[in-house]
Design an enzyme around this catalytic site. Sequence first.
Site, short mmCIF file in Angstrom:
data_model
loop_
_atom_site.label_atom_id
_atom_site.label_comp_id
_atom_site.label_asym_id
_atom_site.label_seq_id
_atom_site.Cartn_x
_atom_site.Cartn_y
_atom_site.Cartn_z
N GLU A 48 0.82 -1.23 0.00
CA GLU A 48 0.00 0.00 0.00
C GLU A 48 0.85 1.27 0.00
O GLU A 48 0.30 2.38 -0.05
CB GLU A 48 -0.93 0.07 1.24
CG GLU A 48 -1.84 -1.08 1.45
CD GLU A 48 -2.71 -0.93 2.72
OE1 GLU A 48 -2.61 0.11 3.40
OE2 GLU A 48 -3.48 -1.86 3.00
N GLY A 49 2.16 1.14 0.10
CA GLY A 49 3.02 2.31 0.28
C GLY A 49 3.23 2.65 1.74
O GLY A 49 3.78 3.70 2.08
#
Lengths: 345, 345
Positions: free
Chosen positions: A312-313
Amino acid sequence: MQDTLPNSLALQQAIQAKINFKTKPLGALGYLETIALQIGLIQKTDTPQLINPHILIFAADHGIAKEGVSAYPQEVTWQMVYNFLNGGAAINVFTKQNAITVKVIDAGVNKTFDDLPNLIKAKIDYGTQSFLHSKAMTLAQLEACRTEAQRLVREVMETTQANIIGFGEMGIGNTSSASLIMHCLTGIDLKLCIGRGTGLDDEQLQNKYAILNRAVAHHSIDTHLPYEVLQTFGGFEIAMITEAMLEVAQKNGIIMVDGFIATAAFLVAQKVNPSILKNAIFCHQSDEKGHHLLLEYLQAKSLLQLNMRLGEGTGCAVAYPLIQSAVNFLNEMASFETAGVSNKD
Amino acid sequence: MQDTLPNSLALQQAIQAKINFKTKPLGALGYLETIALQIGLIQKTDTPQLINPHILIFAADHGIAKEGVSAYPQEVTWQMVYNFLNGGAAINVFTKQNAITVKVIDAGVNKTFDDLPNLIKAKIDYGTQSFLHSKAMTLAQLEACRTEAQRLVREVMETTQANIIGFGEMGIGNTSSASLIMHCLTGIDLKLCIGRGTGLDDEQLQNKYAILNRAVAHHSIDTHLPYEVLQTFGGFEIAMITEAMLEVAQKNGIIMVDGFIATAAFLVAQKVNPSILKNAIFCHQSDEKGHHLLLEYLQAKSLLQLNMRLGEGTGCAVAYPLIQSAVNFLNEMASFETAGVSNKD
């Protein structure tokens, strides 16, 4: 110092001297000093600035997910897209905390989304083909990934002046893609490239290995051609991240590299343009098995090692304050001279 | 959930369940999950909050500094105090960035300071005695360290409601104190406890070892008595940090433990009150040689490993956003149920 020093060595020496005369023992800020120097060199100044940090989350589905390589069902991809849009995911919490703008991109999710205010529509297809039977995507689709990713990065950087961008991903099954890309482009034994992803047990992990082994055997590809590897085993989100990273480097921005899948995308980019390494900050070493080997292969050291494995970062989002700290000490700390502190003899 | 669950196991299970039902694979936030659980247990709630974070920097001088154990002259201690007060040091930059309040305490600097708005005066003496010749401080001085530190912590926690406090130190020569405390209280070979401090070369390091070896030989102390070790080899800043940490734990706050010297102070506190470990978050593993062994001895894992070796509380300041991230995900992330995301079977 001017922004236009005649050569990069002089710039490097100037920044290093500025770091060394800060009121601290030589080298005492460790890796933050490395990052400060790197960002100064990227921006060609000893007073660098981070502007409008962004994290772009690319989501897509994978044909291989139907073969049982993941602990979660494929619909989790689109469900998590809604979770991102509603602000309920980990990446939302961390980017809100650290004042990072998040954009969510449908790169190829197996779901038709309504027009939603925060969703960027760039769907290439409703998921890739299973690479057990064919290449994951056509050349035209790979080309479309490039066009969309370049357009998106240009828009973000030009309209917001953002100069630091991280990349997140969501796609059930995408550790399988990343493992195969890593294996093909590094030559590292396939078994060492495969991990538990979102949480496979021993038997499921064995099964994943058997499936990916069959996938490798099915294709005869030239592993010297990064785009052929990407076309064969990539996901749409991975291909877009690769192209987006190349575009950020092209525009002289800072790339925040997240975990295993984002680093696999980076690996493809690095094979296409080796100099991209100078623009990259590796944010977090994932708990996913292959990641430390992949970072080693790239001779990269991550800022954080928190045993996270979420994608997701999230690694970029939680590492960002450290990158800001590196820039801040370079700009704001006193020197021995201005502070009237005795330096070492 | 009520704040008054009948027993801590039920509380632990409730917090763990809340963590597990967040929209992420089980355990995927790694060490942040550990920290979230720990803080929940300290605060006895599954909705913990961090309030008014503080870093208290204790500065003092050391008789041993005159024996050539440091790369820097003793006057750097008071010069750095002014640097802290003027906002020019690394700790000022990082605490400003992360909205942490800093207080500077003269615990025993070899300098008479004027009344300065941000300086807390708690001078025990103008530096300790050299432990080559006598104990570093008298019992009365050790007692004064306790009184001052307790008073200070109470004042901060009661007037600001702060519930998370980190501790920094400044004192030329204080890695020598920390090495001897570590050696005495852990039994680890003296050589393994000694490092380059602010930057000794090989010959100076040899000299430091010879001096500290003489110091150990000079005293016959009972290494089972942590306060005797502290009195003999401590600095006033180290003793105050030890007592301040004990007071924070007593008042059920979170202790942020910084680098080598702060961890040596923590070691004394832990020998006095072993349960203090549950209140401690280890922020950064220093590059100073003995620190990783000291953390291992305490069975502690640091949030960060950035090769820093600066002290001042800088490790706490740059780690703080990660602690905030741990609390935030626990409070703000959606659960599988509320987000409508399919969980693993």
